[in-house]
Scaffold this active site. Structure first.
Site, PDB file in Angstrom:
ATOM      1  N   LYS A   9       0.830  -1.203   0.000  1.00 12.20           N
ATOM      2  CA  LYS A   9       0.000   0.000   0.000  1.00 12.20           C
ATOM      3  C   LYS A   9       0.857   1.243   0.000  1.00 12.20           C
ATOM      4  CE  LYS A   9      -1.010   0.569   4.944  1.00 12.20           C
ATOM      5  NZ  LYS A   9      -2.088   0.818   5.895  1.00 12.20           N
ATOM      6  N   SER A  25      -9.401   5.055 -14.229  1.00 12.77           N
ATOM      7  CA  SER A  25      -8.204   4.449 -13.657  1.00 12.77           C
ATOM      8  C   SER A  25      -7.596   5.399 -12.636  1.00 12.77           C
ATOM      9  CB  SER A  25      -7.178   4.167 -14.758  1.00 12.77           C
ATOM     10  OG  SER A  25      -6.864   5.385 -15.398  1.00 12.77           O
ATOM     11  N   THR A  57     -10.153   0.283  -8.874  1.00 10.84           N
ATOM     12  CA  THR A  57      -9.777   0.687 -10.221  1.00 10.84           C
ATOM     13  C   THR A  57      -8.478  -0.013 -10.587  1.00 10.84           C
ATOM     14  OG1 THR A  57      -9.559   2.599 -11.706  1.00 10.84           O
ATOM     15  CG2 THR A  57      -8.547   2.799  -9.513  1.00 10.84           C
ATOM     16  N   TYR A  58      -7.792   0.477 -11.610  1.00 15.92           N
ATOM     17  CA  TYR A  58      -6.521  -0.115 -12.021  1.00 15.92           C
ATOM     18  C   TYR A  58      -5.490   0.985 -12.228  1.00 15.92           C
ATOM     19  CZ  TYR A  58      -7.970   1.322 -16.692  1.00 15.92           C
ATOM     20  OH  TYR A  58      -8.376   2.066 -17.768  1.00 15.92           O
ATOM     21  N   GLY A  73     -11.578   9.478 -14.967  1.00 14.81           N
ATOM     22  CA  GLY A  73     -12.917   9.000 -15.286  1.00 14.81           C
ATOM     23  C   GLY A  73     -13.855   9.173 -14.110  1.00 14.81           C
ATOM     24  N   ALA A  74     -14.767   8.227 -13.946  1.00 13.33           N
ATOM     25  CA  ALA A  74     -15.774   8.322 -12.882  1.00 13.33           C
ATOM     26  C   ALA A  74     -15.135   8.429 -11.498  1.00 13.33           C
ATOM     27  CB  ALA A  74     -16.700   7.109 -12.932  1.00 13.33           C
ATOM     28  N   ALA A  75     -13.951   7.839 -11.325  1.00 16.09           N
ATOM     29  CA  ALA A  75     -13.254   7.909 -10.034  1.00 16.09           C
ATOM     30  C   ALA A  75     -12.938   9.352  -9.631  1.00 16.09           C
ATOM     31  CB  ALA A  75     -11.967   7.093 -10.074  1.00 16.09           C
TER      32      ALA A  75
END
Length: 117
Positions: A9, A25, A57-58, A73-75
Site C-alpha cells: 500500500k 483508472s 480501479t486499475y 474518469g468516474a473515479a
C-alpha cells in the site's frame, strides 16, 4: 484454498489531479509504483481519508518523479485535488504463504515523494 492478502500500500498520498473526461483508472508516479511493487494495469483499492469514499480501479503508469496521483474518469468524482488517499493492492496466496508474507507499506512525504531512511 487461497486467501486474498494485503500485498502493498501507498499510505496517505495526496491527490494531485482529478480528470473526469478520461477512461477510468488511477495514474501513479512510477517511483511510487516501484516502491510499492505495483504493476501497470494492476487492480487497486483506493480509500479517501477526507470523505470516506472507497473505489476499485486499475493503475496507469505516471511520469517518474512527478508525485502524480490522478483519479481518472468516474473515479474523479470520488476525490478532490488535495485529498489524502490510501492505495491498496492485494495478492492471492496459500495460507502458508500468507503467514510468512510481509506486505510492502510506503509512507511518502507530503508531496508524494519517497522518503529515505
Amino acid at each position: 484454498m487461497f486467501v486474498n492478502v494485503l500485498k502493498s500500500k501507498l499510505h496517505r498520498v495526496k491527490v494531485t489531479q482529478a480528470e473526469l473526461n478520461y477512461v477510468g483508472s488511477i495514474t501513479i508516479d512510477e517511483d511510487l509504483m516501484d516502491a510499492a511493487g505495483l504493476f501497470e494495469n494492476e487492480q487497486v483499492h483506493v480509500v479517501n481519508n477526507n470523505n470516506g469514499e472507497r473505489l476499485i480501479t486499475y493503475v496507469i503508469k505516471g511520469e517518474r518523479g512527478t508525485g502524480i496521483v490522478c483519479l481518472n474518469g468516474a473515479a474523479a468524482r470520488r476525490a478532490q485535488v488535495g485529498d489524502i488517499v490510501i492505495i491498496i493492492s492485494y495478492g492471492m496466496m496459500t495460507p502458508e504463504e500468507a503467514k510468512a508474507y510481509k506486505p510492502i507499506v510506503v509512507f511518502p512525504d507530503d508531496n508524494n515523494r519517497l522518503v529515505n531512511g
